[in-house]
Design a protein around this motif. Structure first.
Motif, short mmCIF file in Angstrom:
data_model
loop_
_atom_site.label_atom_id
_atom_site.label_comp_id
_atom_site.label_asym_id
_atom_site.label_seq_id
_atom_site.Cartn_x
_atom_site.Cartn_y
_atom_site.Cartn_z
N GLY A 142 1.09 -1.49 0.08
CA GLY A 142 0.31 0.28 0.09
C GLY A 142 1.03 1.36 -0.24
N LEU A 143 1.88 1.05 0.30
CA LEU A 143 2.78 2.19 0.66
C LEU A 143 2.99 1.96 -1.35
N ASP A 144 3.51 1.27 -1.48
CA ASP A 144 4.42 1.63 -3.02
C ASP A 144 3.58 2.51 -3.35
N ILE A 145 1.95 1.22 -3.48
CA ILE A 145 1.12 2.37 -4.67
C ILE A 145 0.89 3.82 -4.68
N ALA A 146 0.99 3.92 -2.87
CA ALA A 146 0.84 5.57 -3.21
C ALA A 146 1.35 6.48 -3.17
N ALA A 147 2.62 5.79 -3.09
CA ALA A 147 3.84 7.10 -3.42
C ALA A 147 3.79 7.17 -4.55
N ARG A 148 3.18 6.21 -5.57
CA ARG A 148 3.95 6.40 -6.85
C ARG A 148 2.95 7.81 -6.91
N ALA A 149 1.44 6.78 -7.06
CA ALA A 149 0.44 7.42 -6.85
C ALA A 149 -0.01 9.35 -6.50
N GLY A 150 1.55 9.61 -5.97
CA GLY A 150 1.93 11.23 -5.66
C GLY A 150 1.29 11.57 -4.30
N TYR A 151 1.54 10.57 -3.18
CA TYR A 151 0.96 10.19 -1.68
C TYR A 151 2.44 10.39 -1.16
N ASP A 152 2.33 11.17 -0.06
CA ASP A 152 3.38 10.76 0.92
C ASP A 152 2.99 9.44 1.83
N PRO A 153 4.68 8.87 2.17
CA PRO A 153 4.43 7.44 2.75
C PRO A 153 4.09 7.40 4.13
N ARG A 154 5.10 8.63 4.02
CA ARG A 154 6.18 9.14 5.62
C ARG A 154 3.81 10.10 6.36
N ALA A 155 2.87 9.75 5.47
CA ALA A 155 1.51 10.39 5.78
C ALA A 155 1.09 8.20 6.90
N GLY A 156 1.51 7.08 6.22
CA GLY A 156 1.16 6.04 6.87
C GLY A 156 1.91 6.54 8.77
N ILE A 157 2.81 7.02 9.00
CA ILE A 157 2.96 6.98 10.68
C ILE A 157 1.76 7.89 11.10
N ALA A 158 1.87 9.48 10.85
CA ALA A 158 1.26 9.84 11.72
C ALA A 158 -0.52 8.70 11.29
N LEU A 159 -1.12 8.17 10.09
CA LEU A 159 -1.94 7.69 10.54
C LEU A 159 -2.33 6.26 11.80
#
Length: 295
Positions: A213-230
């Motif tokens: 999920g991190l991989d495909i979100a990052a490729r779509a232009g969404y910050d994977p560091r948001a996973g930590i905040a989530l």
């Protein structure tokens, strides 16, 4: 004779977990991004068409029931428009992890419910419960991490794999108990053991879905560091959750540690999508007070 049959059954059950580690996934994500073990060959015991047809039927039933109770949020609602806009950026990245995703009839709906939950069924049918949005106050990046995670479950065919594993584990528990003459007590004990095995598999699925999920979100232009905040938000909202070893989900602090560990693999994907160098990315800032910026 009994011992030989039981040994075979135990070998089947114990071998389920190791079969997925026999080969690395070279077909998808091999050149950049995250690396995960190959999908378990056991999933082939359940035909793709069968599980996708089952998912379609269940999803249609859920929508019908939600509509009858006034819980299916209209297409024009701002949150539905938002969800679909985020999903439409992520979905084009899905086929690299599962070629069948290019032919799926993707759909995403919002269900009015206090549940803090979301899911993606085999075949690309997605549902998000409004409690997820109202309780956690997610940014677009954080919501993209949720959607990426749920989509990853479908891409990695976790539902199909669990159906196959569940069938084998339950069969092994029942036959083993009968052959050993354990009767009711044995059925109960071995049944509990089977449940714990399946819980372990499910936690493994959750960890893999986090990474993909991190991989495909990052490729779509969404910050994977948001996973930590989530997961910082989830931890705050999930007080009183069961211990990790009795849960189908890894503990939040462990998920955060895994995300931090894999950020070097996915931050370059995000930077590329944004057209900047990884070193030029500003820290991630959530929308909740008390959450420090994430470098």
């Amino acid at each position: 004779m009994k011992r030989n049959v039981v040994a075979v059954l135990l070998a089947i059950v114990c071998g389920i977990g190791s079969s997925a580690a026999m080969a690395k996934d070279r077909a998808q994500g091999a050149d950049d991004g995250v690396k995960v073990d190959g999908m378990s060959p056991l999933r082939k015991l359940v035909p793709e068409e069968q599980i996708e047809a089952m998912a379609l039927e269940q999803y249609a039933g859920m929508k019908q029931q939600a509509g009858q109770h006034g819980a299916l949020v209209p297409d024009t609602h701002p949150q539905v428009v938002r969800l679909r806009a985020i999903a439409n950026r992520i979905i084009p990245q899905a086929a690299r992890w599962n070629p069948r995703a290019a032919q799926w009839q993707w759909e995403i709906n919002l269900i009015a419910s206090k549940d803090v939950n979301a899911f993606c069924m085999p075949g690309g049918k997605i549902a998000v419960f409004s409690g997820l949005l109202s309780t956690l106050k997610l940014t677009d990046d954080e919501l993209a991490i949720v959607l990426g995670h749920e989509i990853a479950h479908a891409l990695r065919e976790h539902g199909r794999e669990r159906m196959a594993k569940g069938t084998l584990v339950n069969l092994g528990a029942s036959l083993g108990s009968a052959l050993l003459g354990l009767k009711d007590t044995g059925q109960m004990v071995m049944g509990q053991g089977a449940k714990l095995v399946l819980l372990k598999f499910s936690r493994s699925d959750e960890t893999e879905a986090d990474l993909v999920g991190l991989d495909i979100a990052a490729r779509a232009g969404y910050d994977p560091r948001a996973g930590i905040a989530l997961w910082q938000k989830m931890n705050a909202a999930d007080k009183g959750a069961p211990p990790q070893w009795l849960s189908t989900h890894p503990a939040g602090k462990n998920r955060i540690a895994d995300i931090r560990k894999h950020l070097p693999e996915v931050l370059p994907l995000y930077a590329k999508a944004k057209g900047v160098a990884p070193g030029a990315l500003p820290p991630y800032q959530s929308n909740r007070s008390g959450l420090a910026p994430i470098p």
